[in-house]
Scaffold this active site. Structure first.
Site, PDB file in Angstrom:
ATOM      1  N   ASP A  92      21.065 -25.955 -14.793  1.00 23.46           N
ATOM      2  CA  ASP A  92      20.488 -27.218 -15.257  1.00 23.46           C
ATOM      3  C   ASP A  92      19.778 -27.883 -14.075  1.00 23.46           C
ATOM      4  O   ASP A  92      20.035 -27.594 -12.904  1.00 23.46           O
ATOM      5  CB  ASP A  92      21.564 -28.133 -15.860  1.00 23.46           C
TER       6      ASP A  92
HETATM    7  C1  NOJ Z   1      18.769 -31.841 -18.106  1.00 22.69           C
HETATM    8  C2  NOJ Z   1      19.610 -31.697 -19.340  1.00 22.69           C
HETATM    9  O1  NOJ Z   1      20.977 -31.767 -19.003  1.00 22.69           O
HETATM   10  C3  NOJ Z   1      19.364 -30.405 -20.092  1.00 22.69           C
HETATM   11  O2  NOJ Z   1      20.051 -30.452 -21.319  1.00 22.69           O
HETATM   12  C4  NOJ Z   1      17.898 -30.180 -20.297  1.00 22.69           C
HETATM   13  O3  NOJ Z   1      17.680 -29.002 -21.044  1.00 22.69           O
HETATM   14  C5  NOJ Z   1      17.226 -30.097 -18.942  1.00 22.69           C
HETATM   15  N1  NOJ Z   1      17.414 -31.346 -18.237  1.00 22.69           N
HETATM   16  C6  NOJ Z   1      15.738 -29.813 -19.041  1.00 22.69           C
HETATM   17  O4  NOJ Z   1      15.078 -30.904 -19.540  1.00 22.69           O
END
Ligand code: NOJ
Length: 744
Positions: free
Chosen positions: A279
């Protein structure tokens, strides 16, 4: 009487297609050939993902040409993606295509209800159709890969990301994990209208302490395996192409540096063939966690744990070369990561078809897509209260008052994580009710401009609208910005002056219906005791308005049931149906002990002094306009050997005047085990459509594999002994039987 039969094998959650099931020898050979030609920089480039935005600067173009990036997220218009792809395939040394990722969470242009709402439909097939539609619309815009499904289990409505989950139950979340993966990926990733899915956030992110986003999690291994991991197992079995490692710290080791979960469980035990993306910045956030000393250390820990692609932060690209030279990382880890990423690119057909099929854009917001959105929104609404059958309202009603901050708020009804849904495409409840009844019969006064405002100057006009009408429909809840990432709340009450609005409108003395649109379970007793009917509509998406109007006037009949327990007050959180019994379970007669009782007069049991121990609404609960009765629960055997199977049947009758769908639920309890088991566990469910007066027999077949659990040694076992079994309308009601699992 018709017979409905359900085979309840764990395997029933698994999809028919497994796009990444086994390494295809032809593809693996092509990957070998590419790996043999790639420089270390090119390999690290494949392992790197940046946020592109709307501009393709000269600098970015040069980077793509030299193979600096394997992937972009948040890339702007389709032309930008097309040009970036052209440079990658035509001008980079090896012509390896880029993979474009994006958060297509609950729809692309056609927005479906938030996942928590979708889950209340208990309809994995319809959810699969919705994901197919989202995939098609996204693919039309050059998106190859969505960061969905989010399959975190949570038991904490304070957590803003509860909106993105399938609720509190691992069995149900596993069913939706598989159906959504199937929906996005279809029967072949190589089709132009399918996209790769990403199961996230691996693992345990939903257990954030105190419901505060990004917070620490402590999850003992049996709990991890019995509750948090099953949806990932289901997603892998469904062939999910990628998995995202979470931000959170799991038992002292951040998820993006956790070799136990990423290598041992995900790859070795589940047999995951796709790639892991970290993430956003979560690799370098291991420094703040106190797990990595600096970016180089973070890169070493992330790569060795099994992260294949780094999202946004650049520690792999910047440091792996020196780490390799120093012997801190192995060449085989790098090659394995690149292999996994290329495997998905090959599966997507990007080497043959790097550019999007823009003819698919014609399907955007098509009639078919909107019809599915409307149906799913209607199925997701949960009727919580309906005194004296106030609902459905008769079409002959003179006029209605439409009041509240969510009645005409298109952006809010779309919910969190709708990057590509447009408010102008959303049909609000106000618009839909005007369409249904005609402008003259709808008296609209928002009363409050937003859900959070404390400016009460609009309330008198709302009271006036109520006075002029035969019934009042209040659209209350939370605006979309109050749920989603980093949107935790410590209070679960309706924000702003909404309770005041309801109290004042009640003075008009008209029948009142509250429609609550929110991203999480809220506590709203002060409203429910003043109104005759309550519908929980979540954030219902583009077609939320028509779906709600259909339900209010009986053009659709409510069938949704809760997939997360609704607390009476935030102080009960976490509260969930599959809890343990404790040594001192409370009994129903210990309800309602008055506030301030100095010495408990009703015994030393596990409860509160100032609130009932039961929830406001239990998991699985939901009303219809009709009623259902359950009779004749019978089991095919009272004793089943380990490895055997059991059929449980029940007769369900529609005892009311409306045709309706009942969600029939099967629960079991393992009475004595070497590790104590929950008081109830969902083991099956079925949507059953019944005409008034009609009876159907619903049968579930359960094998002893369905009764297995992970013990403290990590063994997946069923232990001989007594079990209870219930079939009923919710986790709190049902007919009960008993059976025994005997030794072989
Ligand atoms: C952070 C988020 O936790 C995640 O769910 C998301 O897919 C990513 N950013 C990309 O935007």
């Amino acid at each position: 009487m018709r017979i409905v039969s359900v085979l309840l094998l764990a395997l029933s959650l698994i999809c028919l297609s497994r796009p990444l099931e086994a390494a295809d020898p032809g593809v693996e050979k092509r990957i070998d050939e590419l790996l043999a030609q790639m420089t270390l920089e090119e390999k690290l480039g494949q392992m790197s993902q940046a946020s592109l935005g709307g501009q393709l600067t000269e600098e970015r173009q040069a980077e793509i040409r030299k193979g600096r990036w394997g992937s972009f997220l948040n890339a702007g218009p389709v032309e930008v993606k097309r040009e970036a792809q052209r440079i990658a395939v035509e001008e980079s040394r090896l012509g390896i295509p880029l993979i474009f990722g994006r958060d297509v969470i609950h729809g692309y242009r056609t927005v479906f209800p938030i996942p928590l709402g979708q889950s209340a439909s208990w309809d994995p097939e319809l959810v699969e159709r919705a994901a197919r539609i989202a995939a098609k619309e996204a693919a039309a815009m050059g998106i190859h890969w969505t960061f969905a499904p989010m399959i975190d289990i949570t038991r904490d409505p304070r957590w803003g990301r509860v909106a993105e989950t399938w609720g509190e139950d691992p069995y149900l979340a596993s069913a939706f994990a598989a159906s959504m993966v199937r929906g996005f990926q279809g029967d072949s990733l190589a089709r132009r209208d399918t996209i790769a899915a990403c199961a996230k956030h691996y693992v345990g992110y939903g257990a954030a302490e105190a419901g505060k986003d990004y917070n620490t999690t402590w999850i003992p291994e049996p709990l991890l395996r019995n509750v948090f991991l099953p949806p990932y197992d289901a997603a892998v079995k469904a062939g999910v192409a990628s998995v995202m490692s979470a931000f959170s710290d799991l038992n002292g080791i951040p998820a993006s540096g956790n070799a136990f979960t990423l290598r041992r469980i995900l790859r070795d035990e589940f047999g995951f063939q796709g790639f892991v993306v970290s993430d956003w910045d979560s690799v370098v956030e291991m420094i703040q966690h106190g797990y990595a000393a600096d970016e180089a250390d973070a890169a070493a820990k992330g790569l060795s744990a099994g992260v294949d692609m780094e999202m946004v932060s650049t520690s792999f690209y910047d440091h792996v070369k020196e780490l390799l030279a120093a012997g801190r990382v192995k060449q085989e880890w790098i090659d394995e990561a690149v292999r996994r990423i290329l495997r998905v690119k090959f599966a997507l057909g990007l080497f043959e078809n790097p550019y999007p099929d823009t003819s698919l854009q014609a399907s955007m917001l098509s009639e078919e897509h909107l019809a599915v959105a409307r149906r799913l929104a209607a199925e997701s609404v949960v009727l919580l209260k309906n005194e004296e059958h106030l609902l459905p309202l008769p079409a002959s009603i003179g006029s209605i008052a439409v009041i509240g901050p969510l009645a005409d708020s298109p952006r809010d009804q779309l919910g969190c994580w709708t990057m590509d849904g447009r408010p102008e495409d959303a049909v609000t409840p106000l618009a839909a009710l005007r369409e249904k009844l005609g402008e003259d019969r709808v008296h609209y006064a928002a009363g409050l401009a937003t859900s959070r405002t404390t400016d009460e100057t609009g309330i008198p006009a709302a009271v006036e609208a109520a006075r002029r009408s035969d019934a009042v429909i209040l659209f209350l809840g939370e605006e979309q910005a109050l749920s989603g990432e980093a949107r935790s709340r410590a209070f679960l009450d309706l924000p702003g002056a909404q309770e005041k609005l309801v109290a004042e409108v009640a003075e008009a003395g008209k029948p009142m219906i509250a429609v609550i649109m929110a991203g999480r379970p809220l506590t709203f007793q002060n409203v429910s005791r003043r109104v005759e009917a309550v519908m929980y509509a979540w954030h219902p998406g583009t077609m939320g308005g028509p779906a709600i109007a259909d339900l209010l006037f009986g053009d659709a009949v409510p069938s949704g049931k809760l997939t997360i327990t609704f607390p009476r007050t935030v102080g009960q959180v976490p509260i969930y149906y599959a809890h343990k019994n404790t040594g001192r379970p409370p009994s129903p007669d210990s309800l309602g002990i008055p506030m301030g009782t100095p010495v408990d007069p009703k015994g030393y049991t596990s409860k509160y002094l100032d609130v009932d121990f039961t929830p406001e609404y239990p998991f699985g609960y939901g009303l219809s306009y009709t009623t259902f009765s359950y009779a004749n629960l019978r089991l095919s055997a009272e004793n089943i050997p380990v490895g055997g199977r059991l059929t449980a049947s029940v007769d369900v009758t529609n005892t009311g005047d409306w045709p309706g769908v009942e969600i029939v639920q099967l629960y079991t309890r393992d009475l004595v085990a070497s590790l104590t088991r929950p008081v109830k566990e969902l083991k099956g469910f079925r949507r059953v459509r019944l005409a008034p007066g009609e009876t159907k027999t619903v049968s579930f077949t359960l094998t002893t594999d369905d009764l297995r659990f992970y013990d403290s040694k990590g063994r997946h076992i069923v232990e001989p002994g007594r079990f209870h079994l219930w079939i009923g309308p919710s986790s709190a009601e049902g007919l009960k039987a008993e059976f025994t699992v005997t030794g072989r």
